[in-house]
Design an enzyme around this catalytic site. Structure first.
Site, short mmCIF file in Angstrom:
data_model
loop_
_atom_site.label_atom_id
_atom_site.label_comp_id
_atom_site.label_asym_id
_atom_site.label_seq_id
_atom_site.Cartn_x
_atom_site.Cartn_y
_atom_site.Cartn_z
N CYS A 75 -0.28 4.11 2.21
CA CYS A 75 -0.12 4.09 3.40
C CYS A 75 1.26 4.20 3.82
CB CYS A 75 -0.45 2.23 3.98
SG CYS A 75 -2.36 1.78 3.03
N ASP A 76 2.50 3.83 3.25
CA ASP A 76 3.89 3.83 3.64
C ASP A 76 4.21 4.50 3.02
OD1 ASP A 76 2.51 1.95 5.30
OD2 ASP A 76 2.95 0.07 4.03
N CYS A 87 1.02 -0.95 -0.13
CA CYS A 87 -0.48 -0.18 0.11
C CYS A 87 0.46 1.54 0.08
CB CYS A 87 -0.49 0.37 0.97
SG CYS A 87 -1.92 1.35 1.59
#
Ligand code: NAP
Length: 352
Positions: free
Chosen positions: A158-159, A155
């Site tokens: 997300c990261d 992701c």
């Protein structure tokens, strides 16, 4: 990532045992990710006394996530497992009953809906919120799982932030891979898209945007054979091992981060043939709502979302599902089960 030991209050254990005997509920929520827990919080506060069946991985994908920096409300990063424990505790605090069980069968053809549980129990539900989530597909190569959360991610939203100014690889050739690469190109120093064929299957407009990026390279015809880690006591990703699809030649590509973007699988097998789904197995909902093709069944979170896939959007649609369910139940004039059939004194409900 620090995994906390899960504190299981005795009252919760009692509820789990008792739930095996529960026969009826107004609202059954299936799934214990941000969508399920948020649906539970809203439904409980609306007086529906929901029953949530948590499944095999309570907490969902966030329990395998390390730091979460993009869930609003926390100035500092929080641990994914901790965030999910908080959601569960909040759902219970406002009146949700949580069953640590697995739905093995559901019948949506007649009302009330009937559910069989792995633990032997059965449930009749007036309304159902499906929040069973989706799982990222993984390559299944050495190093991938071991380095997940330590340089390997599925992701970018997300990261990606953790790889500002670094070099990353994106594996895949569909819309997801190209979108992840586009997102990362605004953060990383360089993005290498590794694809096993000589052409993307992503939409042309996305490809054009990608090819216009000066810090993106595409490595065609390369299969990823392994993710390689550093020698440190807690290794982090340092490279991917690639093999040319035609010549068989192997090479290492040095990167700080590896984003696997080869698709997602929604957990919808239980509902196949019962709820309308798209070609990818995602549950179809009426635009702007969580209503599925079956009246009284609502879908929230990634099970119905192939685009956003965020904890906060899952929580948002969980809220929508609870509101939709509450309105549907009110409109239908469903009778609230009596305290004897569903309440603190379980076990005397209607026969399943
Ligand atoms: P996808 O279209 O199924 O593409 C998966 C990609 O991963 C393919 O290029 C495939 O390679 C590759 N792949 C699969 N297994 C692999 C493996 N073991 N090793 C290496 N590569 C592997 O998946 P997606 O990109 O997630 O898209 C899924 C659906 O969601 C699509 O319908 C897509 O259009 C949609 N979507 C839409 C948007 C958008 O509208 N903006 C964004 C994301 C997703 P091959 O090509 O060789 O099979």
């Amino acid at each position: 990532m620090t995994l906390r030991r899960r504190y299981v209050p005795p009252t919760w254990l009692k509820r789990i045992r008792d739930v095996a005997e529960t026969k009826a509920t107004r609202l059954l929520i299936i799934g214990a990710g941000p969508a399920g827990y948020t649906a539970a919080i809203y439904a409980a506060r609306a007086g529906l006394a929901p029953l949530l069946v948590a499944g095999l991985q309570p907490g969902g994908q966030l329990t395998i996530t390390t730091e979460v920096e993009n869930f609003p409300g926390f100035a500092d990063a929080v641990q994914g497992p901790w965030l999910m424990e908080q959601m569960r505790a909040q759902a219970e605090h406002v009146g949700t009953t949580i069953a640590q069980d697995l739905v093995t069968r559901i019948e949506l053809g007649a009302h009330p809906f009937r559910v069989a549980l792995d633990g032997g129990g059965a449930i009749e539900a007036e309304a159902v919120v499906v929040a069973t989530g989706a799982q990222a597909r993984w390559l299944g190569v050495p190093g991938e799982r071991e380095l997940s959360g330590f340089g390997v991610s599925a992701c970018a939203t997300c990261d990606g932030f953790f790889f500002r100014g670094r070099d990353v690889a994106v594996i895949g050739g569909g819309n997801s891979a190209v979108e992840e690469a586009l997102y990362l190109s605004n953060l990383a120093r360089h993005v290498t898209v590794v694809h096993r064929r000589d052409a993307f299957r992503a939409e042309r407009i996305l490809q054009q945007r990608l090819f216009a990026k000066s810090n993106v390279t595409v490595l065609w015809d390369h299969a990823t054979e392994a993710v390689l880690g550093t020698d440190a006591a807690r290794p982090v990703a340092r490279a991917v091992l690639l093999r040319h699809a035609r010549t068989g030649e192997r090479r290492e590509l040095a990167v700080d981060g590896v984003f696997v973007a080869i698709g997602h699988d929604p957990a919808t097998a239980l509902f196949r043939g019962q709820l309308a789904m798209d070609g990818g197995g995602y549950i179809e909902v009426e635009p702007g709502s969580t209503r599925t093709s079956v009246a009284g069944v609502f879908a929230a979170g990634e099970v119905a979302d192939r685009i956003y896939r965020q904890a906060v959007t899952a929580a948002g649609t969980g809220c929508m599902a609870a509101i939709d369910a509450e309105k549907w139940l009110a409109h239908r004039g469903a009778e609230a089960p009596s305290a004897a059939s569903y309440g603190p004194d379980y076990g005397t409900g209607r026969a399943a």
